[in-house]
Enzyme design. Sequence first.
Site, PDB file in Angstrom:
ATOM      1  N   LYS A   1     -18.574 -18.977  -1.138  1.00  0.00           N
ATOM      2  CA  LYS A   1     -20.040 -18.981  -1.054  1.00  0.00           C
ATOM      3  C   LYS A   1     -20.666 -17.978  -1.994  1.00  0.00           C
ATOM      4  O   LYS A   1     -20.102 -16.914  -2.229  1.00  0.00           O
ATOM      5  CB  LYS A   1     -20.449 -18.611   0.367  1.00  0.00           C
ATOM      6  CG  LYS A   1     -20.023 -19.623   1.394  1.00  0.00           C
ATOM      7  CD  LYS A   1     -20.487 -19.184   2.750  1.00  0.00           C
ATOM      8  CE  LYS A   1     -20.282 -20.291   3.772  1.00  0.00           C
ATOM      9  NZ  LYS A   1     -20.786 -19.892   5.091  1.00  0.00           N
TER      10      LYS A   1
ATOM     11  N   GLY B   1     -12.826  -4.466  -0.398  1.00  0.00           N
ATOM     12  CA  GLY B   1     -14.237  -4.058  -0.362  1.00  0.00           C
ATOM     13  C   GLY B   1     -14.623  -3.075  -1.457  1.00  0.00           C
ATOM     14  O   GLY B   1     -15.685  -3.212  -2.082  1.00  0.00           O
TER      15      GLY B   1
ATOM     16  N   ARG C   1       0.831  -1.223   0.000  1.00  0.00           N
ATOM     17  CA  ARG C   1       0.000   0.000   0.000  1.00  0.00           C
ATOM     18  C   ARG C   1       0.858   1.263   0.000  1.00  0.00           C
ATOM     19  O   ARG C   1       0.494   2.266  -0.613  1.00  0.00           O
ATOM     20  CB  ARG C   1      -0.938  -0.007   1.211  1.00  0.00           C
ATOM     21  CG  ARG C   1      -2.070  -0.967   0.996  1.00  0.00           C
ATOM     22  CD  ARG C   1      -3.169  -0.831   2.004  1.00  0.00           C
ATOM     23  NE  ARG C   1      -4.363  -1.476   1.480  1.00  0.00           N
ATOM     24  CZ  ARG C   1      -5.315  -2.015   2.229  1.00  0.00           C
ATOM     25  NH1 ARG C   1      -5.239  -1.968   3.547  1.00  0.00           N
ATOM     26  NH2 ARG C   1      -6.369  -2.574   1.674  1.00  0.00           N
TER      27      ARG C   1
ATOM     28  N   GLY D   1      -9.512  -9.770  -1.843  1.00  0.00           N
ATOM     29  CA  GLY D   1      -8.591 -10.431  -0.913  1.00  0.00           C
ATOM     30  C   GLY D   1      -7.899 -11.689  -1.410  1.00  0.00           C
ATOM     31  O   GLY D   1      -6.711 -11.679  -1.749  1.00  0.00           O
TER      32      GLY D   1
END
Length: 397
Positions: A198, A378, A37, A355
């Site tokens: 999922k 996100g 980052r 991720g």
Amino acid sequence: MAGYKNLDALEAKDKTVLVRVDLNVPMKDGNVSDFTRIQRVAPTIRELSKSGAKVVLLSHFGRPKGQIVPEMSLEPVANALASELAMDVAFASDCIGSGAADTISSLEGGDVALLENVRFHAGEEKNDPEFAAELAKLGDIYVNDAFSCSHRAHASTEALARLLPAYAGRNMEAELSALEAALGAPKRPVMAIVGGAKISTKLDLLFNLIEKVDTLVIGGGMANTFLNARGIDVGASLCEHDLADTAREILSKAERVGCEVLLQEDAVLAKEFKADAENRTAPVTDVASDEMMLDIGAKSAAQLKEKLATCKTLIWNGPLGAFEISPFGEGTFSVAREAAQLTKSGALITVAGGGDTVAALANAGVSEEFTYISTAGGAFLEWMEGKELPGVKALTT
Ligand code: AMP
């Protein structure tokens, strides 16, 4: 996506430029353990510094929830930043008030300072206009270089952008143009690969992608839910049986809008979820009650790669199998290598993020070869879901 101003349009000499960066970096034993980052925001900081601006960095770190939590101070990050930039980075003990203003007033053109964690103030996460006004008092210009934080309407990502002339930093610009190239105005045909555990966490994503892409590959544990919805016995595989109706709804919507959905035809099966477990490859219609599908099979991988070779753009989120456990990463890795090869030859634009995807592509050794890999988590997912990101919107309106 246009509509925002970038640094080309900025006259920064002797101006105090407040730059929102994402320095929420991983730490180990008090030291920064991953510089990714920091490296991503370094170009913006260097460019502003070179242009003679007083560069004042704002960031959050951890979740102190409006309290001063010493373990969540950004001070150690200032040192890491200084070593990455090979220049001094002043540190201010607060991000507003005299604690910030005193440090800023000591800066000369070209100097860099990092202010303490913006989340030490409750106003940050509340997008509080008064807190944003306190921040705005410290500078002349606002630059947002934290795409990864821009899905949150917080004071340093949203309200502040409305109080000062606002610009996108280079990292923000790179993210936005990569995403635009993948989903906004992509070269067609476009393939999306969505994998992972999922479907419950990726419903918005699937519904949005169906409208945007030509081929949707569903892999990983998620694929089992779709196979089950098609009446296939998935044995002991990870499967959200209660989402069979939703899976059918996605498949019929895809058919309606002309999006081809690819599910695996064969899979690597094992009875145990552990490294080097005994395994076999078989058609998905041949899974025993005590077996789990843990990766796509060789035939499915070959079909996928063949299809990929006919596409011009790939957007990828989520692994095709339990890639952390050998040998169930091979499906993901071989498709990743093929995508990297096509990218190198100039035939394919490849954008990936989220991720586990970043880790899976790193394991495959292709991190440097994709057109763009977003580390934004996100924010990347919300963009793929078709949502408007408040921090980006504030730069464009
Ligand atoms: P997500 O966070 O939803 O992207 O899921 C990523 C996780 O899904 C990784 O930890 C993978 O190991 C796991 N995963 C992928 N495919 C499978 C599978 N077929 N069975 C069980 N877990 C899987």
